[in-house]
Design a protein around this motif. Structure first.
Motif, PDB file in Angstrom:
ATOM      1  N   LYS A  10       0.828  -1.207   0.000  1.00 22.42           N
ATOM      2  CA  LYS A  10       0.000   0.000   0.000  1.00 22.42           C
ATOM      3  C   LYS A  10       0.861   1.255   0.000  1.00 22.42           C
ATOM      4  CE  LYS A  10      -3.704  -2.152   2.614  1.00 22.42           C
ATOM      5  NZ  LYS A  10      -4.400  -2.153   3.903  1.00 22.42           N
ATOM      6  N   ARG A  11       1.913   1.258   0.810  1.00 25.49           N
ATOM      7  CA  ARG A  11       2.795   2.428   0.891  1.00 25.49           C
ATOM      8  C   ARG A  11       3.480   2.666  -0.453  1.00 25.49           C
ATOM      9  NH1 ARG A  11       5.558   0.914   4.953  1.00 25.49           N
ATOM     10  NH2 ARG A  11       7.441   0.282   3.902  1.00 25.49           N
ATOM     11  N   GLN A  12       3.969   1.595  -1.086  1.00 31.28           N
ATOM     12  CA  GLN A  12       4.646   1.730  -2.375  1.00 31.28           C
ATOM     13  C   GLN A  12       3.674   2.180  -3.465  1.00 31.28           C
ATOM     14  OE1 GLN A  12       6.385  -2.148  -2.863  1.00 31.28           O
ATOM     15  NE2 GLN A  12       8.216  -1.618  -1.682  1.00 31.28           N
ATOM     16  N   ALA A  13       2.482   1.614  -3.450  1.00 31.06           N
ATOM     17  CA  ALA A  13       1.476   1.998  -4.444  1.00 31.06           C
ATOM     18  C   ALA A  13       1.093   3.464  -4.276  1.00 31.06           C
ATOM     19  CB  ALA A  13       0.247   1.105  -4.318  1.00 31.06           C
ATOM     20  N   LEU A  14       0.927   3.900  -3.048  1.00 26.97           N
ATOM     21  CA  LEU A  14       0.577   5.296  -2.798  1.00 26.97           C
ATOM     22  C   LEU A  14       1.697   6.230  -3.249  1.00 26.97           C
ATOM     23  CD1 LEU A  14      -1.579   7.180  -1.763  1.00 26.97           C
ATOM     24  CD2 LEU A  14      -0.677   6.870   0.535  1.00 26.97           C
ATOM     25  N   GLN A  15       2.952   5.829  -3.052  1.00 18.07           N
ATOM     26  CA  GLN A  15       4.080   6.640  -3.512  1.00 18.07           C
ATOM     27  C   GLN A  15       4.048   6.773  -5.036  1.00 18.07           C
ATOM     28  OE1 GLN A  15       7.391   4.488  -1.835  1.00 18.07           O
ATOM     29  NE2 GLN A  15       7.394   5.690   0.044  1.00 18.07           N
ATOM     30  N   ARG A  16       3.758   5.670  -5.738  1.00 19.09           N
ATOM     31  CA  ARG A  16       3.697   5.722  -7.204  1.00 19.09           C
ATOM     32  C   ARG A  16       2.533   6.599  -7.669  1.00 19.09           C
ATOM     33  NH1 ARG A  16       4.840   0.224  -6.542  1.00 19.09           N
ATOM     34  NH2 ARG A  16       2.681  -0.330  -6.975  1.00 19.09           N
ATOM     35  N   LEU A  17       1.403   6.482  -7.005  1.00 15.23           N
ATOM     36  CA  LEU A  17       0.250   7.300  -7.373  1.00 15.23           C
ATOM     37  C   LEU A  17       0.522   8.783  -7.138  1.00 15.23           C
ATOM     38  CD1 LEU A  17      -2.601   5.071  -5.958  1.00 15.23           C
ATOM     39  CD2 LEU A  17      -2.201   5.614  -8.365  1.00 15.23           C
ATOM     40  N   ARG A  18       1.159   9.093  -6.016  1.00 16.01           N
ATOM     41  CA  ARG A  18       1.476  10.503  -5.731  1.00 16.01           C
ATOM     42  C   ARG A  18       2.477  11.056  -6.740  1.00 16.01           C
ATOM     43  NH1 ARG A  18       1.250   9.876   0.770  1.00 16.01           N
ATOM     44  NH2 ARG A  18      -0.939  10.441   0.974  1.00 16.01           N
ATOM     45  N   VAL A  41      -4.844  12.305  -6.536  1.00 16.47           N
ATOM     46  CA  VAL A  41      -4.795  11.233  -5.542  1.00 16.47           C
ATOM     47  C   VAL A  41      -5.426  11.720  -4.250  1.00 16.47           C
ATOM     48  CG1 VAL A  41      -3.290   9.760  -4.158  1.00 16.47           C
ATOM     49  CG2 VAL A  41      -2.700  10.238  -6.531  1.00 16.47           C
ATOM     50  N   ALA A  42      -6.289  10.894  -3.692  1.00 17.23           N
ATOM     51  CA  ALA A  42      -6.901  11.192  -2.403  1.00 17.23           C
ATOM     52  C   ALA A  42      -7.000   9.892  -1.626  1.00 17.23           C
ATOM     53  CB  ALA A  42      -8.278  11.800  -2.592  1.00 17.23           C
TER      54      ALA A  42
END
Length: 70
Positions: A10-18, A41-42
């Protein structure tokens, strides 16, 4: 506390999305003329995979302005 693989993912995916959102904002700024970013991204805290079930009101608050601009 130990973090599971799901937390790391989740952390890695959120970093890519941001990063994608930041690139989209830069692209829109470079285009000028009031161009808007294509990626946003939200995070809806407490909502999981079924965000429409977990927090429908929060989802509508995020999506409605894009669907029904003033």
């Amino acid at each position: 506390p130990s973090r599971g693989l799901g937390d790391v993912y989740k952390r890695q995916a959120l970093q890519r999305l941001r990063a994608a959102a930041a690139a989209s904002e830069a692209e829109a700024a470079a285009a000028g003329g009031g161009a808007k970013p294509r990626v946003r991204v939200a995070v809806i805290e407490g909502a999981g995979h079924n965000v429409h079930v977990d927090d429908l009101t929060g989802l509508v608050r995020l999506v409605a302005p894009s669907l029904f601009p003033a």
